[in-house]
Design an enzyme around this catalytic site. Structure first.
Site, PDB file in Angstrom:
ATOM      1  N   CYS A   1       0.833  -1.208   0.000  1.00 29.93           N
ATOM      2  CA  CYS A   1       0.000   0.000   0.000  1.00 29.93           C
ATOM      3  C   CYS A   1       0.864   1.254   0.000  1.00 29.93           C
ATOM      4  O   CYS A   1       0.449   2.306  -0.501  1.00 29.93           O
ATOM      5  CB  CYS A   1      -0.941   0.002   1.196  1.00 29.93           C
ATOM      6  SG  CYS A   1      -0.115  -0.146   2.800  1.00 29.93           S
TER       7      CYS A   1
ATOM      8  N   HIS B   1      -1.409   1.044   7.368  1.00 28.83           N
ATOM      9  CA  HIS B   1      -1.890   1.011   5.988  1.00 28.83           C
ATOM     10  C   HIS B   1      -1.775   2.413   5.404  1.00 28.83           C
ATOM     11  O   HIS B   1      -1.725   3.406   6.143  1.00 28.83           O
ATOM     12  CB  HIS B   1      -3.352   0.537   5.980  1.00 28.83           C
ATOM     13  CG  HIS B   1      -3.953   0.370   4.626  1.00 28.83           C
ATOM     14  ND1 HIS B   1      -3.371  -0.396   3.642  1.00 28.83           N
ATOM     15  CD2 HIS B   1      -5.089   0.900   4.075  1.00 28.83           C
ATOM     16  CE1 HIS B   1      -4.127  -0.364   2.559  1.00 28.83           C
ATOM     17  NE2 HIS B   1      -5.169   0.424   2.797  1.00 28.83           N
TER      18      HIS B   1
END
Length: 328
Positions: A32, A272
């Site tokens: 990510c 994330h």
């Protein structure tokens, strides 16, 4: 992103920008950090999912830092990507110059720079599209407090890394970045005019602002008592329109926010990354494969937290501003 893509198309309807593409990026195990940065670049069906597998493989081959499946830093990846692009463009330029077809000395190379002089004079450095868009110039000024002599040293930058404080703003962070620092005791400055160590005042200011101003908020700080890095969830307001008046000697330089890389999570070693991108006056939220439209007012939910421990762990980490002044 089949269903999500259809949802986005329905949300935009007839307002879907002609020729524009909005793609999600597949995650290959903690990639990510890569996706959030790539999604800020332009995508070239209208919606869908791209699997950047070959790109990720190339990144891991070029830099061992990104070879593991551990959580990586999006800012480190961005700087690596920009520098790697410069290296590739320079190699392509040099290869084109040395090929038989282009070995005769042309007046100009494709980007408008003159080639090296035949008499061995210093050639002008290659200016790539990375430099034209992202590179600015900082001036480091040091004033000797004994003789008042000012020593100035210029250095280029592709991004600004700013220290942050609780309940602050980008404007205040920029002011702190350019604030005057006194050098004394063990940190005295060697003055060439005085030929000795002297107390001095030092400050950093932007001499030439870039077309695209990248601001990295230093949210990860090493805490000696804990012997580890800690995420600073501080609330830092970043405006949609930014003026660099406090760092420039000339008139105000105005910028418009067009993208944000957001870190989601409570610590530096896990979490994330997602990104917000403004396109044709619409704000889009990119979360790997998923892309959806959000209201402009939602951007402020990523400023940070007023309390150290909060359920909100989605914090703006890298900001992308574009100059409102047309390039000459």
């Amino acid at each position: 992103m089949g269903a999500a893509g259809s949802k986005l198309e329905k949300a935009l309807g007839e307002q879907f920008p002609e020729g524009e593409r909005y793609f999600g990026l597949e995650n290959f195990g903690n990639t990510c950090y890569c996706n959030s940065v790539l999604q800020i670049s332009s995508q070239k069906k209208k919606t869908g999912v791209i699997a950047p597998k070959r790109f990720v493989q190339r990144v891991k081959k070029q830099n061992e830092i990104f070879r593991s499946y551990m959580h990586q830093d999006a800012h480190e990846f961005l700087i690596f990507l920009l520098n790697e692009l410069v290296d590739i463009l320079e190699k392509e330029h040099n290869a084109a110059k040395s090929s038989p077809e282009t070995s005769s000395p042309p007046e100009k190379v494709p980007n408008g720079l003159h080639t090296a002089q035949a008499n061995g004079g210093q050639k002008e450095p290659l200016v790539t599209w990375v430099h034209k868009n992202f590179q600015g110039i900082l001036t480091n000024e040091t004033r000797c407090l004994r003789c008042e002599t000012v020593t100035a040293r210029d250095e280029t930058f592709l991004d600004l890394s700013l220290d942050i404080e609780q309940n602050s703003s980008i404007t205040s962070c920029l002011k702190n970045f350019s604030s005057t620092e006194t050098l004394n005791a063990e940190d005295k400055f060697f003055c060439d005019k005085c030929c000795s160590l002297q107390e001095a005042q030092k400050r950093m200011k932007i001499k030439k602002p870039p077309h695209i101003l990248v601001i990295h908020l230093k949210r990860f700080k090493y805490i000696e008592q804990l012997s580890r890095y800690k995420k600073l969830s501080y609330r830092v307001v970043f405006p949609l329109e930014l003026k660099l008046s406090n760092t420039m000697d000339d008139e105000d330089n105005e910028y418009s926010l067009f993208a944000v890389v957001v870190h989601v999570g409570s610590g530096p070693n896990h979490g994330h990354y997602v990104s917000l991108v403004k396109s044709h006056n619409h704000w889009l939220f990119f979360d790997d494969e998923n892309v959806e439209m959000i209201d402009e007012s939602a951007v402020q939910t990523f400023f940070g937290s007023t309390q150290e421990y909060s359920s909100n762990t989605d914090h703006g980490y890298i900001l992308f501003y574009e100059s409102l002044v047309s390039r000459s």
